[in-house]
Scaffold this motif. Structure first.
Motif, PDB file in Angstrom:
ATOM      1  N   PHE A   7       0.764  -1.444   0.234  1.00  0.00           N
ATOM      2  CA  PHE A   7       0.228  -0.115  -0.053  1.00  0.00           C
ATOM      3  C   PHE A   7       0.988   0.926   0.264  1.00  0.00           C
ATOM      4  CE2 PHE A   7      -2.311   3.098   1.981  1.00  0.00           C
ATOM      5  CZ  PHE A   7      -3.541   2.869   1.390  1.00  0.00           C
ATOM      6  N   VAL A   8       0.438   1.940  -1.205  1.00  0.00           N
ATOM      7  CA  VAL A   8       1.625   3.629  -1.363  1.00  0.00           C
ATOM      8  C   VAL A   8       1.666   4.120  -2.518  1.00  0.00           C
ATOM      9  CG1 VAL A   8       3.016   2.035  -3.783  1.00  0.00           C
ATOM     10  CG2 VAL A   8       4.193   3.464  -1.937  1.00  0.00           C
ATOM     11  N   ALA A   9       1.768   5.032  -2.101  1.00  0.00           N
ATOM     12  CA  ALA A   9       1.983   6.147  -2.891  1.00  0.00           C
ATOM     13  C   ALA A   9       2.894   6.979  -3.846  1.00  0.00           C
ATOM     14  CB  ALA A   9       0.720   7.309  -2.158  1.00  0.00           C
ATOM     15  N   LEU A 129       5.414 -13.496  -2.943  1.00  0.00           N
ATOM     16  CA  LEU A 129       4.508 -13.239  -1.970  1.00  0.00           C
ATOM     17  C   LEU A 129       3.771 -12.015  -1.711  1.00  0.00           C
ATOM     18  CD1 LEU A 129       7.748 -13.282   0.044  1.00  0.00           C
ATOM     19  CD2 LEU A 129       5.457 -15.601   0.063  1.00  0.00           C
ATOM     20  N   VAL A 130       3.370 -11.238  -2.894  1.00  0.00           N
ATOM     21  CA  VAL A 130       2.296  -9.963  -2.808  1.00  0.00           C
ATOM     22  C   VAL A 130       1.278 -10.556  -3.703  1.00  0.00           C
ATOM     23  CG1 VAL A 130       2.274  -7.674  -3.445  1.00  0.00           C
ATOM     24  CG2 VAL A 130       4.560  -7.988  -2.770  1.00  0.00           C
ATOM     25  N   ASP A 131      -0.120 -10.548  -2.667  1.00  0.00           N
ATOM     26  CA  ASP A 131      -0.994 -10.361  -3.113  1.00  0.00           C
ATOM     27  C   ASP A 131      -1.332  -9.063  -3.827  1.00  0.00           C
ATOM     28  OD1 ASP A 131      -1.487 -13.186  -2.035  1.00  0.00           O
ATOM     29  OD2 ASP A 131      -1.453 -12.445   0.138  1.00  0.00           O
ATOM     30  N   GLU A 132      -1.201  -8.313  -3.879  1.00  0.00           N
ATOM     31  CA  GLU A 132      -2.567  -7.283  -4.403  1.00  0.00           C
ATOM     32  C   GLU A 132      -1.638  -5.694  -4.109  1.00  0.00           C
ATOM     33  OE1 GLU A 132      -6.872  -8.069  -2.730  1.00  0.00           O
ATOM     34  OE2 GLU A 132      -6.119  -6.370  -1.390  1.00  0.00           O
ATOM     35  N   LEU A 133      -1.984  -4.779  -4.424  1.00  0.00           N
ATOM     36  CA  LEU A 133      -0.802  -4.240  -4.965  1.00  0.00           C
ATOM     37  C   LEU A 133      -1.573  -2.781  -4.887  1.00  0.00           C
ATOM     38  CD1 LEU A 133       1.752  -3.809  -8.346  1.00  0.00           C
ATOM     39  CD2 LEU A 133       2.039  -4.558  -5.857  1.00  0.00           C
ATOM     40  N   HIS A 134      -2.210  -2.194  -3.403  1.00  0.00           N
ATOM     41  CA  HIS A 134      -2.701  -0.849  -3.304  1.00  0.00           C
ATOM     42  C   HIS A 134      -2.154   0.539  -3.839  1.00  0.00           C
ATOM     43  CE1 HIS A 134      -6.334  -2.416  -1.467  1.00  0.00           C
ATOM     44  NE2 HIS A 134      -4.980  -3.697  -1.218  1.00  0.00           N
ATOM     45  N   ILE A 135      -1.967   1.021  -5.249  1.00  0.00           N
ATOM     46  CA  ILE A 135      -1.674   2.576  -5.213  1.00  0.00           C
ATOM     47  C   ILE A 135      -1.772   3.909  -5.010  1.00  0.00           C
ATOM     48  CG2 ILE A 135       0.452   3.142  -7.351  1.00  0.00           C
ATOM     49  CD1 ILE A 135       0.671   0.312  -7.998  1.00  0.00           C
ATOM     50  N   GLY A 136      -1.943   4.516  -5.128  1.00  0.00           N
ATOM     51  CA  GLY A 136      -2.526   6.076  -4.687  1.00  0.00           C
ATOM     52  C   GLY A 136      -1.669   6.818  -5.763  1.00  0.00           C
ATOM     53  N   VAL A 137      -2.223   7.316  -6.393  1.00  0.00           N
ATOM     54  CA  VAL A 137      -1.473   8.582  -7.648  1.00  0.00           C
ATOM     55  C   VAL A 137      -2.255   9.639  -7.458  1.00  0.00           C
ATOM     56  CG1 VAL A 137      -0.985   8.583 -10.328  1.00  0.00           C
ATOM     57  CG2 VAL A 137      -1.661   6.086  -9.158  1.00  0.00           C
ATOM     58  N   ASN A 163     -10.880   4.655  -7.535  1.00  0.00           N
ATOM     59  CA  ASN A 163     -11.325   5.200  -6.515  1.00  0.00           C
ATOM     60  C   ASN A 163     -10.470   6.441  -6.573  1.00  0.00           C
ATOM     61  OD1 ASN A 163     -13.608   3.573  -4.946  1.00  0.00           O
ATOM     62  ND2 ASN A 163     -11.502   2.676  -3.856  1.00  0.00           N
ATOM     63  N   GLN A 164     -12.201   7.456  -7.279  1.00  0.00           N
ATOM     64  CA  GLN A 164     -10.869   8.620  -7.358  1.00  0.00           C
ATOM     65  C   GLN A 164     -11.243  10.150  -6.087  1.00  0.00           C
ATOM     66  OE1 GLN A 164     -12.884   9.827 -11.478  1.00  0.00           O
ATOM     67  NE2 GLN A 164     -11.748  12.016 -10.602  1.00  0.00           N
ATOM     68  N   TYR A 165     -10.820   9.648  -5.735  1.00  0.00           N
ATOM     69  CA  TYR A 165     -10.511  10.941  -4.310  1.00  0.00           C
ATOM     70  C   TYR A 165      -9.845  12.311  -5.575  1.00  0.00           C
ATOM     71  CZ  TYR A 165     -10.750   6.968  -2.148  1.00  0.00           C
ATOM     72  OH  TYR A 165     -11.254   5.856  -1.683  1.00  0.00           O
ATOM     73  N   GLY A 166     -11.295  13.488  -6.051  1.00  0.00           N
ATOM     74  CA  GLY A 166     -10.639  14.735  -6.858  1.00  0.00           C
ATOM     75  C   GLY A 166      -9.938  14.224  -7.617  1.00  0.00           C
ATOM     76  N   SER A 167      -8.543  14.614  -7.905  1.00  0.00           N
ATOM     77  CA  SER A 167      -7.427  14.190  -8.545  1.00  0.00           C
ATOM     78  C   SER A 167      -6.302  13.363  -8.525  1.00  0.00           C
ATOM     79  CB  SER A 167      -7.010  15.193  -9.440  1.00  0.00           C
ATOM     80  OG  SER A 167      -6.017  16.016  -8.130  1.00  0.00           O
ATOM     81  N   PHE A 168      -6.840  12.333  -7.365  1.00  0.00           N
ATOM     82  CA  PHE A 168      -6.089  11.102  -7.331  1.00  0.00           C
ATOM     83  C   PHE A 168      -6.654  10.826  -7.045  1.00  0.00           C
ATOM     84  CE2 PHE A 168      -4.553   8.822  -3.483  1.00  0.00           C
ATOM     85  CZ  PHE A 168      -3.036   9.233  -3.460  1.00  0.00           C
ATOM     86  N   LEU A 169      -5.607   8.860  -7.727  1.00  0.00           N
ATOM     87  CA  LEU A 169      -6.564   8.240  -8.255  1.00  0.00           C
ATOM     88  C   LEU A 169      -6.192   7.299  -7.126  1.00  0.00           C
ATOM     89  CD1 LEU A 169      -6.537   8.062 -12.049  1.00  0.00           C
ATOM     90  CD2 LEU A 169      -8.427   7.584 -10.500  1.00  0.00           C
ATOM     91  N   ALA A 170      -6.911   5.781  -6.826  1.00  0.00           N
ATOM     92  CA  ALA A 170      -6.079   4.795  -5.752  1.00  0.00           C
ATOM     93  C   ALA A 170      -6.951   3.844  -6.544  1.00  0.00           C
ATOM     94  CB  ALA A 170      -7.146   5.156  -4.430  1.00  0.00           C
ATOM     95  N   LEU A 171      -5.942   2.835  -6.954  1.00  0.00           N
ATOM     96  CA  LEU A 171      -6.373   1.483  -7.877  1.00  0.00           C
ATOM     97  C   LEU A 171      -5.535   0.223  -6.619  1.00  0.00           C
ATOM     98  CD1 LEU A 171      -3.904   3.274 -10.790  1.00  0.00           C
ATOM     99  CD2 LEU A 171      -6.333   3.287 -10.165  1.00  0.00           C
ATOM    100  N   ARG A 172      -5.937  -0.653  -6.665  1.00  0.00           N
ATOM    101  CA  ARG A 172      -6.153  -1.807  -5.874  1.00  0.00           C
ATOM    102  C   ARG A 172      -5.693  -2.837  -7.334  1.00  0.00           C
ATOM    103  NH1 ARG A 172      -8.831  -6.531  -4.247  1.00  0.00           N
ATOM    104  NH2 ARG A 172     -10.692  -6.024  -4.540  1.00  0.00           N
TER     105      ARG A 172
END
Length: 180
Positions: A7-9, A129-137, A163-172
């Motif tokens: 989980f990272v931006a 070993l990583v199941d998911e990448l949670h990437i904030g852009v 997911n979108q928060y204004g111009s910030f994206l959250a991708l899984r």
């Protein structure tokens, strides 16, 4: 089932930190409506943390309070580092493949969070070993610094959520061969 999640931006040009390991560019997106709730939902499902030495030193150097509660945290390092009061820390120089079962056990059915550290996250990715990448852009250009990952993997990850928060994206993204 315990998931191992990175989980990272990052900036839109692919950096998670500036050359001097600063994150000032990211702080302007801290209070976007809904973004904090997303992080809180994620964090509520975290039972154990894997952290790189540079991420740990960043927290320690900035006298930041320990935000991770009583969650057991493995800090991967080859150096002796100071102990952060109030933290449940285990310093290790072992390979991620050796420590991962300990992380999963300590998580007690919750998830393992790979917190910061492209080098550490890359080791987990390369060991599958990583199941998911949670990437904030974040919609900024940093230009240089620490890249998101250093791994080469040509099998595509599956986009499972946007997911979108204004111009910030959250991708899984879900790892190849894993269910979304």
């Amino acid at each position: 089932m315990t998931l191992t999640q990175y989980f990272v931006a990052m900036s839109i040009d692919g950096y998670i930190a500036e050359p001097a390991e600063q994150l000032d560019w990211l702080s302007q997106f801290s209070n976007l409506e809904g973004k904090r709730r997303r992080y809180e939902r994620f964090f509520d499902q975290v039972g154990a943390i894997a952290m790189g030495a540079r991420s740990y030193e960043f927290i320690y150097r900035h006298n930041a309070p320990w935000f991770y509660g009583d969650r057991p945290t493995w800090v991967f390092t080859h150096r002796k580092l100071p102990y952060h009061d109030g933290a449940d820390l285990r310093f290790t120089d072992s390979d991620v493949t050796e420590v991962h079962p300990q992380l999963v056990e300590a998580a007690r059915g919750k998830n393992v969070w790979i917190l910061g550290g492209a080098e550490l996250a890359t080791q987990f990715v390369q060991a599958d070993l990583v199941d998911e990448l949670h990437i904030g852009v974040a919609p900024v250009l940093v230009g240089s610094g620490t890249r998101l990952l250093h791994a080469e993997a040509y099998t595509p990850w599956a986009l499972a959520e946007i997911n979108q928060y204004g111009s910030f994206l959250a991708l899984r993204y879900v790892a190849p061969g894993r269910d979304s």
